[in-house]
Design an enzyme around this catalytic site. Structure first.
Site, mmCIF file in Angstrom:
data_model
loop_
_atom_site.group_PDB
_atom_site.id
_atom_site.type_symbol
_atom_site.label_atom_id
_atom_site.label_comp_id
_atom_site.label_asym_id
_atom_site.label_seq_id
_atom_site.Cartn_x
_atom_site.Cartn_y
_atom_site.Cartn_z
ATOM 1 N N ASP A 91 13.911 -8.122 -13.014
ATOM 2 C CA ASP A 91 15.235 -8.667 -12.679
ATOM 3 C C ASP A 91 15.145 -9.970 -11.892
ATOM 4 O O ASP A 91 16.152 -10.636 -11.669
ATOM 5 C CB ASP A 91 16.041 -7.646 -11.862
ATOM 6 C CG ASP A 91 16.336 -6.384 -12.662
ATOM 7 O OD1 ASP A 91 16.422 -6.495 -13.905
ATOM 8 O OD2 ASP A 91 16.471 -5.308 -12.064
ATOM 9 N N TYR A 92 13.926 -10.307 -11.463
ATOM 10 C CA TYR A 92 13.714 -11.530 -10.678
ATOM 11 C C TYR A 92 13.707 -12.732 -11.620
ATOM 12 O O TYR A 92 13.079 -12.720 -12.684
ATOM 13 C CB TYR A 92 12.381 -11.414 -9.935
ATOM 14 C CG TYR A 92 11.936 -12.639 -9.186
ATOM 15 C CD1 TYR A 92 12.714 -13.173 -8.160
ATOM 16 C CD2 TYR A 92 10.735 -13.254 -9.500
ATOM 17 C CE1 TYR A 92 12.300 -14.294 -7.469
ATOM 18 C CE2 TYR A 92 10.298 -14.366 -8.802
ATOM 19 C CZ TYR A 92 11.089 -14.892 -7.793
ATOM 20 O OH TYR A 92 10.674 -16.004 -7.107
ATOM 21 N N GLU A 93 14.414 -13.778 -11.259
ATOM 22 C CA GLU A 93 14.563 -14.941 -12.143
ATOM 23 C C GLU A 93 13.285 -15.759 -12.255
ATOM 24 O O GLU A 93 13.042 -16.405 -13.269
ATOM 25 C CB GLU A 93 15.705 -15.839 -11.650
ATOM 26 C CG GLU A 93 17.078 -15.174 -11.741
ATOM 27 C CD GLU A 93 18.183 -16.090 -11.263
ATOM 28 O OE1 GLU A 93 17.875 -17.210 -10.789
ATOM 29 O OE2 GLU A 93 19.354 -15.692 -11.368
ATOM 30 N N ASN A 97 -2.888 13.248 -2.674
ATOM 31 C CA ASN A 97 -4.001 13.738 -3.498
ATOM 32 C C ASN A 97 -4.511 15.083 -3.007
ATOM 33 O O ASN A 97 -4.761 16.006 -3.791
ATOM 34 C CB ASN A 97 -5.146 12.719 -3.493
ATOM 35 C CG ASN A 97 -4.977 11.640 -4.540
ATOM 36 O OD1 ASN A 97 -4.288 11.841 -5.531
ATOM 37 N ND2 ASN A 97 -5.592 10.509 -4.316
ATOM 38 N N HIS A 113 -5.115 15.333 -7.625
ATOM 39 C CA HIS A 113 -5.293 13.951 -8.078
ATOM 40 C C HIS A 113 -4.385 13.630 -9.260
ATOM 41 O O HIS A 113 -4.010 12.483 -9.462
ATOM 42 C CB HIS A 113 -6.750 13.694 -8.452
ATOM 43 C CG HIS A 113 -7.657 13.607 -7.269
ATOM 44 N ND1 HIS A 113 -7.803 12.463 -6.528
ATOM 45 C CD2 HIS A 113 -8.452 14.536 -6.681
ATOM 46 C CE1 HIS A 113 -8.665 12.681 -5.553
ATOM 47 N NE2 HIS A 113 -9.068 13.931 -5.612
ATOM 48 N N ASP A 160 0.869 -1.181 0.000
ATOM 49 C CA ASP A 160 0.000 0.000 0.000
ATOM 50 C C ASP A 160 0.905 1.230 0.000
ATOM 51 O O ASP A 160 1.828 1.337 0.828
ATOM 52 C CB ASP A 160 -0.888 -0.031 1.249
ATOM 53 C CG ASP A 160 -1.873 1.119 1.287
ATOM 54 O OD1 ASP A 160 -3.032 0.910 0.924
ATOM 55 O OD2 ASP A 160 -1.471 2.225 1.702
ATOM 56 N N GLU A 200 -4.699 2.638 -3.971
ATOM 57 C CA GLU A 200 -3.233 2.658 -3.895
ATOM 58 C C GLU A 200 -2.683 1.305 -3.435
ATOM 59 O O GLU A 200 -1.541 1.219 -2.998
ATOM 60 C CB GLU A 200 -2.767 3.774 -2.946
ATOM 61 C CG GLU A 200 -3.130 3.577 -1.487
ATOM 62 C CD GLU A 200 -4.495 4.133 -1.101
ATOM 63 O OE1 GLU A 200 -4.680 4.453 0.091
ATOM 64 O OE2 GLU A 200 -5.363 4.250 -1.976
#
Length: 590
Positions: free
Chosen positions: A275-277, A250, A255, A242, A288
């Site tokens: 970039d994570y394998e 806002n 906004h 979050d 949000e």
């Protein structure tokens, strides 16, 4: 060839290709619908497509030997059957050239072999094949290109076909062109519908602002992944995050600035996850709020990439109208566990951990309730709090049960929430913690009717009772009176598991003389002393009599003072609850 004969052959051709195109497009969707790595079954499905074309072409070829009068008609149909599939933009290069070779084979079978003519036709077909291979979408979906393709193909075919006069050649070229007009019309209409469906699908499946996958897509894919991971006994890490202080951004910067923050944060997360394998999925599940799924990844494997995502957001240098805006995020992390029944079990734990991250001052990561690198100097803003209030046996003033309650901080005061609809996963988690602290191991929780009649909630509470031997008794208080059908069906299941049911609906309960149909299916009723309409003492005595007759429990809540307590004793009430016995100390708000 007379006009009547030509017209009848045209009609036959139109009906034939209408059926052929409809069948072929269906076969394409079935056989070529899968992209990426293919299974053996999927490869066979793809091979079935050219196989059907070959079989149909062989049948048309055979027909030319048995019906000498209409040979050109069947050859024209065969040419269309061999040419139309080459416009399919789902074919791979190998599939395209193999089908092209098959078409060339039938072409030369039906033409007299003349070396000079053979070489010229071969060159024309190769050039046309190359043009078609690299400009296929233009040729298929544009009228002028499609008709040029059809004209070159049909003119080349029929000008090199011997045994017919020029009038017949023109007639069959025109028939082929009309068939091509029909196929182009069909292709364009199908293409427009396909694009419309793709647009609608994308609008449903992807968030239009951030281009992250939508909440709708999350519900679909996350449920499938959860079930797959459970079935295959593979790990999966669930991350809920979050963006901190988003409402303040806002309000302060507009906004438009908030939208920029969302887009920038999403782009940063995607770049970091690239970039994570392992495989990953990113969803925007709320304003949000985002969820990251890491299938086939244990917690140990996931922590490094989660830390990288957290650090990458913290490093974002974002400006709006030359003003720097700090972007941070709070993370809640968990993994799929053996006792999880549905996805909500995992989601609930992640949400609980996210709440803990907020409690620790935001901008941190919490894994199953344990916060990593928490800032000891962070200021925590408490917006709601939980506590227990005892239910007292009035004659002895002994605690018989503790009810889990919540208050929210609103407009400078702690207030009773309009509706107590705290998730089951969170309530179970809170009860697990409370049992180690309370002397009396009997608990009461509040459920809405929707929660009470939810299959997953029922299973989770029954499982909690079975797996918690230190729990003496669990009571669920329903905030409204369910229908008789619901009460009978679910009430039986709760009570068979040893879970007591109380109706806590003092404003909507019918009077004791109006309806007592629900009484056999519950364990008691709660009445609020200060919300009873009419003669308070008389109504309480009526309910007390009804409960005694049915051997049920009546709890009088709202006992706030000595006078309230004495009235309850005078009326012979056995069980009471209220601030007279225990008043919680709310957190001090600064």
């Amino acid at each position: 060839m007379t006009f009547n004969l030509w017209a009848s052959q045209l009609l036959i051709s139109i009906f034939f290709i209408a059926g052929f195109i409809t069948y072929y497009e269906w076969h394409v969707r079935w056989a070529l619908g899968t992209r990426g790595d293919l299974t053996t079954r999927q490869r066979l499905a793809r091979l079935s497509l050219p196989a059907v074309i070959v079989l149909l072409s062989i049948w048309l070829q055979y027909t030319t030997y048995t019906r000498e009068i209409s040979v050109p008609l069947y050859l024209n149909l065969q040419l269309f059957v061999l040419a139309y599939p080459l416009l399919n933009d789902r074919l791979t290069s190998w599939e395209f050239w193999i089908q092209g070779l098959i078409g060339g084979l039938f072409w030369f079978i039906n033409h007299t072999f003349i070396p000079e003519l053979f070489l010229s036709v071969a060159i024309i077909l190769i050039i046309q094949g190359l043009m078609l291979r690299y400009f296929r979408p233009i040729i298929r979906y544009n009228w002028w290109a499609h008709l040029i393709y059809a004209a070159v193909l049909s003119i080349t075919y029929w000008l090199t076909y011997l045994g017919i006069n020029d009038g017949q050649r023109v007639g069959y070229i025109v028939i082929f062109m009309i068939m091509s007009v029909y196929s182009c019309t069909y292709s364009n209409a199908t293409h427009r519908r396909s694009e419309e469906r793709a647009t609608l699908t994308r609008e449903v499946n992807y968030d239009t602002l951030t281009n992250a996958k939508s909440y709708t897509k999350f519900l679909e894919e996350a449920t499938q992944l959860f079930e797959q991971m459970k079935r295959d006994n593979h790990p999966m890490t669930f991350v809920e995050l979050d963006l901190d202080n988003f409402k303040a951004i806002n309000d302060k910067y507009s906004h438009l600035a908030g939208n920029g923050v969302l887009v920038t944060a999403t782009r940063t997360l995607k770049a970091t996850l690239d970039d994570y394998e392992g495989s990953w999925e990113l969803y925007r599940t709320g304003g949000e709020e985002f969820v990251i799924l890491l299938p086939n990844a244990s917690l140990e494997q996931s922590i490094p990439i989660i830390r990288q995502c957290w650090a990458a957001i913290d490093r974002i240098d974002y400006h709006h109208n030359r003003e720097a805006i700090q972007i941070t995020a709070s993370f809640g992390v968990t993994t799929v566990q053996a006792q999880d029944v549905v996805l909500d079990d995992v989601y609930g734990r992640a949400d609980d951990s996210l709440y803990v991250s907020k409690q620790h001052g935001r901008n941190c990561i919490t894994i199953d309730g344990k916060t990593l690198d928490a800032n000891p100097f962070a200021t925590v803003v408490v917006t709601h709090t939980f506590f227990t209030q005892p239910i007292i046996k009035l004659p002895t003033q002994q605690i018989v049960c503790e009810e889990l309650l919540m208050r929210i901080f609103d407009q400078g005061k702690w207030r009773l929430p309009v509706q107590f609809d705290l998730g089951i996963t969170t309530q179970v988690s809170l009860m697990e913690r409370l049992l180690g602290e309370l002397q009396v191991k009997s608990l009461s929780i509040n459920l809405t009717v929707n929660q009470f009649t939810n299959e997953h909630n029922c299973q989770q509470l029954v499982l909690f009772v079975k797996q918690t031997p230190q729990l003496h008794c669990l009571t669920v208080e329903i905030s409204a009176l369910p229908s008789m059908t619901q009460l009978q069906a679910f009430g039986r299941r709760y009570r068979n598991a040893g879970i007591r049911i109380m109706i806590d609906d003092e404003l909507k309960l019918p009077g004791p003389n109006a309806s007592a149909d629900f009484v056999p299916y519950v364990d008691g009723v709660k009445l609020n002393l200060h919300q009873i309409l009419g003669d308070t003492s008389f109504i309480i005595q009526e309910w007390q009599t009804l409960m005694n007759i049915n051997k049920k429990q009546l709890i009088l809540e709202g006992i706030e003072s000595r006078e309230d307590f004495e009235l309850a004793q005078k009326l012979g009430i056995m069980f009471g609850q209220g601030y007279y016995f225990s008043r919680p100390v709310m957190p001090r708000m600064i």
